[in-house]
Design a protein around this motif. Structure first.
Motif, PDB file in Angstrom:
ATOM      1  N   ASP A  70     -58.177  33.659  35.064  1.00 51.37           N
ATOM      2  CA  ASP A  70     -57.048  32.672  34.071  1.00 51.37           C
ATOM      3  C   ASP A  70     -58.377  32.940  32.875  1.00 51.37           C
ATOM      4  O   ASP A  70     -57.431  32.487  31.960  1.00 51.37           O
ATOM      5  CB  ASP A  70     -56.882  32.097  34.600  1.00 51.37           C
ATOM      6  CG  ASP A  70     -55.333  31.987  35.446  1.00 51.37           C
ATOM      7  OD1 ASP A  70     -54.397  32.834  35.197  1.00 51.37           O
ATOM      8  OD2 ASP A  70     -55.397  31.267  36.568  1.00 51.37           O
ATOM      9  N   THR A 108     -53.819  36.172  29.493  1.00 48.90           N
ATOM     10  CA  THR A 108     -52.504  35.543  30.498  1.00 48.90           C
ATOM     11  C   THR A 108     -51.467  35.853  29.405  1.00 48.90           C
ATOM     12  O   THR A 108     -50.066  36.227  29.634  1.00 48.90           O
ATOM     13  CB  THR A 108     -51.932  34.933  31.389  1.00 48.90           C
ATOM     14  OG1 THR A 108     -52.594  33.671  30.788  1.00 48.90           O
ATOM     15  CG2 THR A 108     -52.821  35.194  32.249  1.00 48.90           C
ATOM     16  N   ASN A 121     -51.152  41.062  33.224  1.00 53.23           N
ATOM     17  CA  ASN A 121     -50.772  40.528  34.506  1.00 53.23           C
ATOM     18  C   ASN A 121     -51.774  40.801  34.939  1.00 53.23           C
ATOM     19  O   ASN A 121     -52.778  41.640  34.734  1.00 53.23           O
ATOM     20  CB  ASN A 121     -49.316  41.191  35.406  1.00 53.23           C
ATOM     21  CG  ASN A 121     -47.977  40.355  34.564  1.00 53.23           C
ATOM     22  OD1 ASN A 121     -47.421  39.817  34.294  1.00 53.23           O
ATOM     23  ND2 ASN A 121     -46.861  41.793  34.533  1.00 53.23           N
TER      24      ASN A 121
END
Lengths: 80, 80
Positions: free
Chosen positions: B64, B70, B74
């Motif tokens: 992340d 993001t 993906n």
């Protein structure tokens, strides 16, 4: 038909990009990562339906001639 | 513990690099490829033996915050 070709550096080949990511993770305070090695992935759509042998031959040629540098990289072909 | 994080572009996001590879394959005379999309793969070694939940949390944070954008990408985490 869909396929994925994954290209990774051979063992023993230095990966400065991976080392930079290790350093960046440490700088972000994300501890516990011992090593990172970066590779590439190619998601390939092949025309025509279902001749798996032909598709594999095509992907092998593409990987050998363009996608991977086989002197320093390994590749793996998966048909999906 | 070893893990692999695979980062791919979201559907609908343009992939000029993939388009270039399609063109290069055609130039090389490798016909039959309908489309190519390129992604990244990170082979990560995690310190400590076997706490899968902790490893997954660590990798999720790494993906992340650093490995994936993001907004357009993906990622998938696999523990090996």
């Amino acid at each position: 038909m869909k396929a994925r070709v994954t290209v990774t550096l051979k063992t023993g080949i230095l990966d400065p990009q991976g080392k930079a990511i290790e350093g960046a993770l440490r700088s972000l305070g994300i501890a516990g990562v011992a090593s990172v090695r970066q590779g590439k992935v190619f998601d390939i759509e092949i025309e025509g339906a279902s001749d798996r042998a032909r598709a594999e031959a095509l992907l092998k040629e593409a990987a050998d001639r363009l996608l991977a540098n086989t002197v320093i990289e390994n590749y793996r072909i998966e048909l999906i």
